[in-house]
Design an enzyme around this catalytic site. Structure first.
Site, short mmCIF file in Angstrom:
data_model
loop_
_atom_site.label_atom_id
_atom_site.label_comp_id
_atom_site.label_asym_id
_atom_site.label_seq_id
_atom_site.Cartn_x
_atom_site.Cartn_y
_atom_site.Cartn_z
CB THR A 1 -1.00 -0.03 1.26
OG1 THR A 1 -1.62 1.13 1.36
CG2 THR A 1 -0.11 -0.28 2.51
CG ASP A 2 -1.15 4.92 -0.95
OD1 ASP A 2 -1.73 4.42 -0.09
OD2 ASP A 2 -1.74 5.76 -1.70
CD GLU A 3 -3.32 3.20 4.71
OE1 GLU A 3 -3.07 3.12 5.68
OE2 GLU A 3 -4.43 3.27 4.27
CE1 TYR B 1 -3.45 -2.70 5.96
CE2 TYR B 1 -3.36 -0.43 5.45
CZ TYR B 1 -3.15 -1.84 5.13
OH TYR B 1 -3.40 -1.89 3.45
CE LYS C 1 0.13 -4.62 3.07
NZ LYS C 1 -0.31 -5.97 2.48
P1 NAD Z 1 -9.78 -7.21 2.21
O1 NAD Z 1 -9.52 -7.05 3.62
O2 NAD Z 1 -10.99 -7.06 1.47
O3 NAD Z 1 -9.17 -8.66 2.00
C1 NAD Z 1 -8.37 -9.67 2.60
C2 NAD Z 1 -8.48 -11.12 2.56
O4 NAD Z 1 -7.48 -11.62 3.13
C3 NAD Z 1 -9.72 -11.58 2.97
O5 NAD Z 1 -10.46 -12.38 2.13
C4 NAD Z 1 -9.24 -12.35 4.22
O6 NAD Z 1 -10.20 -13.44 4.60
C5 NAD Z 1 -8.08 -12.71 3.76
N1 NAD Z 1 -7.09 -12.91 5.03
C6 NAD Z 1 -7.07 -12.14 6.20
N2 NAD Z 1 -6.28 -12.68 6.99
C7 NAD Z 1 -5.82 -14.09 6.38
C8 NAD Z 1 -4.98 -15.10 6.70
N3 NAD Z 1 -4.19 -15.24 7.80
N4 NAD Z 1 -4.70 -16.10 5.82
C9 NAD Z 1 -5.46 -16.22 4.87
N5 NAD Z 1 -6.30 -15.28 4.38
C10 NAD Z 1 -6.53 -14.10 5.34
O7 NAD Z 1 -8.54 -6.42 1.65
P2 NAD Z 1 -8.21 -5.60 0.34
O8 NAD Z 1 -8.77 -4.39 0.34
O9 NAD Z 1 -8.74 -6.52 -0.70
O10 NAD Z 1 -6.60 -5.38 0.28
C11 NAD Z 1 -6.03 -6.72 -0.23
C12 NAD Z 1 -4.49 -6.35 -0.18
O11 NAD Z 1 -4.34 -5.16 -0.88
C13 NAD Z 1 -3.95 -5.94 1.20
O12 NAD Z 1 -2.45 -6.81 1.21
C14 NAD Z 1 -3.89 -4.75 1.40
O13 NAD Z 1 -2.82 -4.23 2.19
C15 NAD Z 1 -3.47 -4.14 0.04
N6 NAD Z 1 -4.02 -2.94 -0.64
C16 NAD Z 1 -5.28 -2.38 -0.62
C17 NAD Z 1 -5.78 -1.27 -0.89
C18 NAD Z 1 -7.21 -0.90 -0.79
O14 NAD Z 1 -7.64 0.28 -1.17
N7 NAD Z 1 -8.13 -1.74 -0.40
C19 NAD Z 1 -4.86 -0.51 -1.60
C20 NAD Z 1 -3.53 -0.73 -1.62
C21 NAD Z 1 -3.08 -2.07 -1.33
O1 DAU Z 2 -4.07 3.86 0.37
C1 DAU Z 2 -4.43 2.67 0.37
C2 DAU Z 2 -5.40 2.16 1.43
O2 DAU Z 2 -6.60 2.50 1.39
C3 DAU Z 2 -5.05 0.72 1.87
O3 DAU Z 2 -3.79 0.19 2.13
C4 DAU Z 2 -6.25 0.27 2.81
O4 DAU Z 2 -6.07 -1.26 2.90
C5 DAU Z 2 -7.73 0.62 2.37
O5 DAU Z 2 -8.30 0.37 3.51
C6 DAU Z 2 -7.62 2.15 2.36
O6 DAU Z 2 -7.23 3.01 3.50
P1 DAU Z 2 -7.90 4.19 4.04
O7 DAU Z 2 -7.91 4.34 5.40
O8 DAU Z 2 -7.59 5.26 3.08
O9 DAU Z 2 -9.52 3.83 3.52
P2 DAU Z 2 -11.13 3.79 4.17
O10 DAU Z 2 -11.81 3.52 3.25
O11 DAU Z 2 -11.10 3.38 5.37
O12 DAU Z 2 -10.95 5.35 4.26
C7 DAU Z 2 -10.82 6.33 3.02
C8 DAU Z 2 -10.90 7.87 3.53
O13 DAU Z 2 -12.40 8.19 4.25
C9 DAU Z 2 -10.25 8.09 5.01
O14 DAU Z 2 -9.70 9.29 4.80
C10 DAU Z 2 -10.92 7.94 5.83
C11 DAU Z 2 -12.37 8.18 5.58
N1 DAU Z 2 -13.49 7.81 6.01
C12 DAU Z 2 -13.48 6.56 6.20
C13 DAU Z 2 -15.00 5.92 6.68
C14 DAU Z 2 -15.00 4.45 6.69
C15 DAU Z 2 -14.65 8.42 6.44
O15 DAU Z 2 -14.49 9.83 6.20
N2 DAU Z 2 -15.84 8.20 6.70
C16 DAU Z 2 -16.01 6.62 6.98
O16 DAU Z 2 -17.18 6.12 7.32
#
Ligand code: NAD
Ligand code: DAU
Length: 332
Positions: A121-123, A148, A152
């Site tokens: 992630t970019d975080e 989190y 990562k």
């Molecule tokens: P998500 O929470 O929707 O999905 C995570 C999946 O991993 C789930 O299906 C869960 O059951 C599985 N999991 C969790 N713990 C596990 C374990 N111990 N063994 C096997 N499976 C397990 O997450 P996501 O948003 O799809 O993110 C997926 C990946 O992408 C993560 O590594 C996250 O850091 C990265 N990422 C997410 C975003 C975003 O915007 N959501 C952006 C950049 C990177």
């Molecule tokens: O940047 C990549 C990341 O993006 C991933 O690594 C994470 O797994 C993914 O969850 C996401 O992280 P954020 O914390 O940015 O996403 P989230 O959807 O939780 O929140 C997006 C923005 O919206 C953040 O600034 C918090 C805000 N927010 C979130 C929720 C749930 C609100 O204002 N209201 C809300 O109800």
């Protein structure tokens, strides 16, 4: 044809990747997923049984992981605890899955000499000021803010160490915020869409000035396939689609697209340590590997995502009440 092992393939981005692989390649996919609260087997419904095998298991189970690596050509590692808000009240599962889980997979990659792609992630880079002209690049120093993002960051550093010390054939990608179908209702965009469907006012943390750099999950998937195909071992690639928007604008757009007044939302308690802004410079991926995003228009991508949640209430409804009950305990 390759045999891909995809960890976390029942989660949001992992399931989008599995659909993308089935539609765009002839690879076979084995999904390894623990089906935590965030995993949903139904996200893989409709995929052909001769192309996708599902294994219910944990990435910290070294014996199971060893067996699955023996039968794979390449591994794409999505499995993680992924939600910042959860990491603030219960960090331990983040250490177990994101750190120990990644370590377990790296040891198997080393033993079996398998190609390994780590999804991050970019975080890991912390955050930017709103007026900072710079964006994150592969050379930005690590500076994670939350439990989190720090786990990562730790997992990324483990991958780098296993490349350098043990010659593991790994690459890393750090992507910005994804949106699209199959995202859990705890996350910002699906939470607000499903709130509006349920007649609940959307909830904006703080003033809503925080900026996220939105990319469609399909663009993330095509970038990962490109890196698997052409990426240089040991390299990191940032993935982004120039989609910066602040949260207030996104909430107002959701309300407008769903036929509600743009102001019909509530400001709620801000997230502790809330990162202000993320922004990705993906020049390296674009110029070195020739990748370009296909979903450049956020407004039409968001409209399609709203349609998906309207049409798939059976997919998200089972999680909705518990998610809102949890947020209510935090004043969010
Ligand atoms: P998500 O929470 O929707 O999905 C995570 C999946 O991993 C789930 O299906 C869960 O059951 C599985 N999991 C969790 N713990 C596990 C374990 N111990 N063994 C096997 N499976 C397990 O997450 P996501 O948003 O799809 O993110 C997926 C990946 O992408 C993560 O590594 C996250 O850091 C990265 N990422 C997410 C975003 C975003 O915007 N959501 C952006 C950049 C990177
Ligand atoms: O940047 C990549 C990341 O993006 C991933 O690594 C994470 O797994 C993914 O969850 C996401 O992280 P954020 O914390 O940015 O996403 P989230 O959807 O939780 O929140 C997006 C923005 O919206 C953040 O600034 C918090 C805000 N927010 C979130 C929720 C749930 C609100 O204002 N209201 C809300 O109800």
């Amino acid at each position: 044809m390759q045999r891909l092992l995809v960890t976390g393939g029942a989660g949001f981005i992992g399931s989008n990747f599995v659909h993308h692989v089935v539609e765009n390649t002839d690879h076979h996919v084995t999904v390894l997923d623990a089906l935590t609260y965030a995993g949903n087997r139904a996200s893989l419904d409709g995929l052909p049984a001769d192309r996708v095998t599902f294994v219910h298991g944990d990435i910290t189970d070294a014996e199971l992981v060893d067996t699955l690596f023996a039968d794979a050509d390449a591994v794409v590692h999505y499995a993680a605890e992924s939600h910042n808000d959860n990491s603030l009240h219960s960090p331990r599962p983040f250490l177990d899955t994101n750190i120990v889980g990644t370590y377990t997979l790296l040891e198997a990659a080393r033993k079996h000499d398998r190609r390994f792609h780590h999804i991050s992630t970019d975080e890991v880079y912390g955050d930017l000021e709103l007026d900072d002209p710079e964006r994150f690049t592969e050379n930005t120093p690590y500076n994670p803010s939350s439990p989190y993002s720090s786990t990562k960051a730790g997992s990324d550093l483990l991958v780098r160490a296993w490349v350098r010390s043990f010659g593991v054939q790994a690459t890393i990608s750090n992507c910005s915020n994804n949106y699209g179908p199959y995202q859990h209702v705890e996350k910002f965009i699906p939470r607000q869409i499903t709130n509006v469907i349920r007649g609940i006012r959307p909830k904006l943390y703080g003033a809503g000035e925080n900026v996220r750099d939105w990319i469609h999950a399909n663009d993330h998937s095509s970038a990962v396939l490109t890196i698997l195909d052409k990426g240089r071992i040991g390299e990191t690639y940032l993935i982004g689609a120039d989609g910066e928007r602040n949260n207030k604008d996104v909430v107002e757009l959701i309300l407008e697209q769903m036929g509600q007044p743009r102001y019909a939302y509530d400001h709620v308690t801000d997230r502790a340590g809330h990162d202000l802004r993320y922004a990705i410079d993906s020049t390296k991926l674009r110029t070195e590997l020739g990748w370009t995003p296909q979903y450049a228009d956020f407004e039409s991508g968001l409209a399609a995502t709203i349609d998906w949640y309207k049409a798939n209430e059976a997919w998200w409804a089972p999680s909705k009440d518990a998610t809102e009950a949890f947020y209510a305990t935090k004043g969010q």
